[in-house]
Each structure stands twice: as C-alpha cells, then as structure tokens.
Scaffold this motif. Structure first.
Motif, short mmCIF file in Angstrom:
data_model
loop_
_atom_site.label_atom_id
_atom_site.label_comp_id
_atom_site.label_asym_id
_atom_site.label_seq_id
_atom_site.Cartn_x
_atom_site.Cartn_y
_atom_site.Cartn_z
N LEU A 118 0.87 -1.17 0.00
CA LEU A 118 0.00 0.00 0.00
C LEU A 118 0.91 1.22 0.00
O LEU A 118 1.88 1.27 0.76
CB LEU A 118 -0.87 -0.02 1.26
CG LEU A 118 -1.95 1.06 1.38
CD1 LEU A 118 -3.09 0.77 0.43
CD2 LEU A 118 -2.46 1.11 2.82
N TRP A 189 1.79 9.46 1.95
CA TRP A 189 1.36 8.79 0.72
C TRP A 189 2.51 8.82 -0.30
O TRP A 189 3.27 9.78 -0.35
CB TRP A 189 0.13 9.48 0.12
CG TRP A 189 -1.10 9.37 0.95
CD1 TRP A 189 -1.74 10.39 1.61
CD2 TRP A 189 -1.84 8.19 1.24
NE1 TRP A 189 -2.83 9.91 2.28
CE2 TRP A 189 -2.92 8.56 2.06
CE3 TRP A 189 -1.71 6.85 0.87
CZ2 TRP A 189 -3.87 7.64 2.54
CZ3 TRP A 189 -2.64 5.93 1.33
CH2 TRP A 189 -3.70 6.33 2.15
N LEU A 200 3.26 4.23 -9.14
CA LEU A 200 2.08 3.74 -8.45
C LEU A 200 1.13 3.09 -9.45
O LEU A 200 0.80 3.66 -10.49
CB LEU A 200 1.39 4.90 -7.73
CG LEU A 200 0.15 4.58 -6.90
CD1 LEU A 200 0.51 3.67 -5.75
CD2 LEU A 200 -0.47 5.88 -6.39
N SER A 203 -4.00 -0.24 -9.14
CA SER A 203 -4.58 -1.03 -8.06
C SER A 203 -4.10 -0.55 -6.69
O SER A 203 -4.27 -1.24 -5.69
CB SER A 203 -4.24 -2.51 -8.23
OG SER A 203 -2.84 -2.71 -8.22
N CYS A 204 -3.46 0.61 -6.66
CA CYS A 204 -3.03 1.23 -5.41
C CYS A 204 -1.93 0.42 -4.74
O CYS A 204 -2.04 0.03 -3.58
CB CYS A 204 -4.22 1.42 -4.48
SG CYS A 204 -3.83 2.34 -2.96
N SER A 205 -0.86 0.15 -5.45
CA SER A 205 0.26 -0.56 -4.86
C SER A 205 1.56 -0.05 -5.48
O SER A 205 1.57 0.44 -6.62
CB SER A 205 0.13 -2.07 -5.08
OG SER A 205 0.12 -2.38 -6.46
N VAL A 222 -6.58 10.68 0.39
CA VAL A 222 -6.13 9.44 -0.24
C VAL A 222 -5.70 9.73 -1.66
O VAL A 222 -6.33 10.50 -2.38
CB VAL A 222 -7.27 8.41 -0.23
CG1 VAL A 222 -6.88 7.16 -0.99
CG2 VAL A 222 -7.65 8.06 1.20
N SER A 223 -4.60 9.12 -2.07
CA SER A 223 -4.09 9.32 -3.41
C SER A 223 -5.16 9.05 -4.47
O SER A 223 -5.99 8.14 -4.31
CB SER A 223 -2.90 8.40 -3.64
OG SER A 223 -2.51 8.39 -4.98
N CYS A 226 -5.50 5.63 -5.62
CA CYS A 226 -6.02 4.68 -4.64
C CYS A 226 -7.51 4.90 -4.34
O CYS A 226 -8.12 4.10 -3.63
CB CYS A 226 -5.25 4.80 -3.33
SG CYS A 226 -3.53 4.30 -3.46
N ASP A 227 -8.07 5.97 -4.87
CA ASP A 227 -9.43 6.35 -4.50
C ASP A 227 -10.42 5.23 -4.77
O ASP A 227 -11.21 4.83 -3.90
CB ASP A 227 -9.84 7.61 -5.25
CG ASP A 227 -10.98 8.34 -4.56
OD1 ASP A 227 -10.96 8.44 -3.33
OD2 ASP A 227 -11.90 8.78 -5.27
N ALA A 229 -9.70 2.01 -5.55
CA ALA A 229 -9.27 0.75 -4.96
C ALA A 229 -9.63 0.65 -3.49
O ALA A 229 -9.88 -0.45 -2.98
CB ALA A 229 -7.76 0.58 -5.13
N LEU A 230 -9.68 1.78 -2.78
CA LEU A 230 -9.95 1.77 -1.36
C LEU A 230 -11.41 2.05 -1.03
O LEU A 230 -11.78 2.12 0.14
CB LEU A 230 -9.07 2.80 -0.64
CG LEU A 230 -7.57 2.62 -0.79
CD1 LEU A 230 -6.84 3.64 0.07
CD2 LEU A 230 -7.14 1.21 -0.41
#
Length: 331
Positions: A118, A189, A200, A203-205, A222-223, A226-227, A229-230
């Motif tokens: 993450l 982040w 990045l 899939s936010c990894s 949140v990045s 990642c918005d 994905a999370l």
C-alpha cells in the motif's frame, strides 16, 4: 498364485505407500513452515513437538511421527522429517510384512525486505513510540493506538539511528500518538519508487525494497490512484498491511520541508493493523464527498504495529527485524 499376489501387492500396497508418502509430505511441509514462522516471530518454541503434531494431524490414520533433523538459527533454516510404518495387505504372501515410508521438508525464515505495498509510509519514530526500540518484534498486546498526522516543516530532516530514542523523544512529546517527521503538507502517501523508477499502479500498490528512496504524493487525502481501490465499507479496516518504514526524508532543499519532490528512505518493513482512518475524502473506506465533518482535526490512520508472518516463494537478504516476517519452503 504367488505371482498374482505379487502383482496385487505391487498395485494395492504400492498405492497405499504412495498415499502415505503424500500425507507425510504434507505434514513435513506444514511442520517446517510452522516452526519457521515461530522462529520468525522470535521464538522457535518446542520444535520437535510442533513437527510431531503436524505429522500426526496430516496422516489420515494418525500413524506418523515427526522430528526436527536440523534447526540452524544462524542460517534461518529448519528441516523436518516425518516417518510411518505401514502393515501391508498382500505383500506378506511374498515375505514382506511391513514397509517404512518417510518425507522431508526444509523451510527458511527471514524478515520481509521487499514487496508490493500500500503506497503509505510511516516513520521510525512511530515504530519506536510503540515498541521502545528500532529493531525487533513489536511489543505484543499493547494498548497504544497510533494516530498518524501530517506535521509541519519544523521537524528534523533525518532520524539519527545511532540515538533514535533521543531523536524521537522530543517529537513524540509534542503528541504522544504522533508519527512525526513526515514531509510537511503530506501524510506519507507515495507515488513512485525513485530508486527503481516504478510508479504507483492503478490497483493502489507500489513495489519497494529496503534501501530504496520513495517519492511522496503530497496532501492529506487518499491518493487519486487509490481512491477507487480503497472504496467500499471496511476496505482497510481490520486489515493487516505490511508497510515500509522510513528513517530519512529529503526534498529539493535537503530536508523535509515541502510536499513537492520529497523522498523517503526505506529503513525496514513492518506489519500494521488498521483499525480506522479518516481523510478529507474518505472515512473508513466510505466516500466523503468533500470535507468529511465526522473527522476530527487530525486526519489520521489508527492502529498498531504487530508481528505478522507471511508465506513467500523467495526471501531476500537480511533486513532489520520489525515484526514483518517471511517463511518459504526451499526443499
């Protein structure tokens, strides 16, 4: 008739022995991995008892024994041998009443030094705040819950590992539960791996290894990557994630005083259980739609460091022990 019984023994008794060997192999694999996981957590325990328990539980009839034939803590390997004796059905007709069967497995343990994580990084001061140490398994059963905040440009640009207690103590005294030493205007982040050039993923990894320098994505929210994905209720809550820990940060000015072009140096990998989080655009995984009024002034991720071991096909070179262990079968 003797010849017929001989071929029957080969087919029936041979198949039974093959099945026994597979069951013993499962037990040896499980026993070796279990012992390696215990060792990775800092205590190998009664290795022979562990090996025998897994040998018996993985044999359908329980007729098995397991033992450790080698436990090398310096090389971080353990070898388990499981064995059993089968009373044959047809082979006695040709003079063979029993047959022994065995299986062996070797596992390796170590500290996690690389992976895809993450894209969030915490400071060594945060780890020290819970464990009172830089290296080693986090203190179990701690009641401390950490609230990681964005902080200002007055924090030092480096953590001195030779005297981390003295360096972290004044920072932690500002806020007992603060992570501190993040890039000003950021939250830890990440958006890229400066050392390898990796970026990045959608899939936010982000892939990272101990020693890499990682680029920051400034801002409390949140990045963007990642918005999606999370999103979704509880997407991160009560999850154990393994995250990089930094011991240095810098920017164009040579210290952590700006959100742009700032980088973190990966000191080690730690496991962290997230219990809640709150940002301007998300609360515990729910979309906020602008300012989230439920958030207190300190946008945060809450949780605690803990010991958590994962299975992996490869284990890298030794890294600082911080509770993020790896085990793998190597034979």
């Amino acid at each position: 008739m003797v010849a017929l019984l001989g071929f029957t023994a080969l087919g029936v008794d041979g198949t039974a022995l093959w099945s026994d060997q597979k069951q013993l192999q499962n037990g040896a694999d499980a026993g070796a991995l279990a012992i390696a996981q215990n060792c990775a957590d800092g205590n190998c325990g009664n290795a022979n008892t562990t090996a025998n328990d897994y040998a018996v539980s993985n044999k359908f009839d329980g007729n098995a024994s397991g033992m450790v034939t080698n436990l090398n803590t310096s090389e971080q390997t353990v070898t388990v041998r499981d064995s059993s004796t089968r009373h044959l059905w047809f082979a006695p007709a040709i003079g063979i009443k029993t047959a022994g069967v065995s299986a062996e497995a070797t596992a390796h343990w170590g500290q996690k030094t690389a992976g895809t994580f993450l894209p969030l990084i915490f400071s060594l001061c945060a780890f020290w705040a819970q464990s009172d140490k830089v290296d080693g398994v986090p203190v179990p059963g701690t009641s401390l819950t950490l609230h990681f905040k964005s902080v200002g440009a007055t924090d030092p640009s480096l953590i001195d590992n030779t005297n981390v207690e003295a360096t972290c103590a004044p920072l932690i005294s500002q806020d007992t539960n603060g992570a501190h030493n993040e890039v000003a205007g950021g939250f830890g982040w990440l958006d890229k791996n400066v050392t390898t050039g990796a970026t990045l993923s959608t899939s936010c990894s982000l892939p990272a290894s101990v020693g890499d320098w990682l680029g920051s994505d400034p801002g409390l929210n949140v990045s963007t990557a990642c918005d999606n994905a999370l999103s979704g209720s509880g997407s991160l809550v009560d999850r154990i994630v393994q995250l990089p820990i930094f011991d240095q940060c810098k920017s164009d000015t040579g210290k952590c005083d700006g959100g742009n072009n700032s980088e973190y140096h990966v000191y080690g990998i730690a496991s962290f259980k997230i219990t809640s989080y709150c940002f301007d655009n998300k609360v515990n995984g729910q979309e906020g739609g602008g300012t989230v009024t439920q958030c207190p002034a300190d946008r945060r991720i809450s949780g605690e460091f803990l010991s958590y071991t994962t299975a992996d096909s490869t284990i890298g070179p030794p890294g600082p022990p911080m509770g993020a262990g790896q085990v793998s079968l190597i034979k």
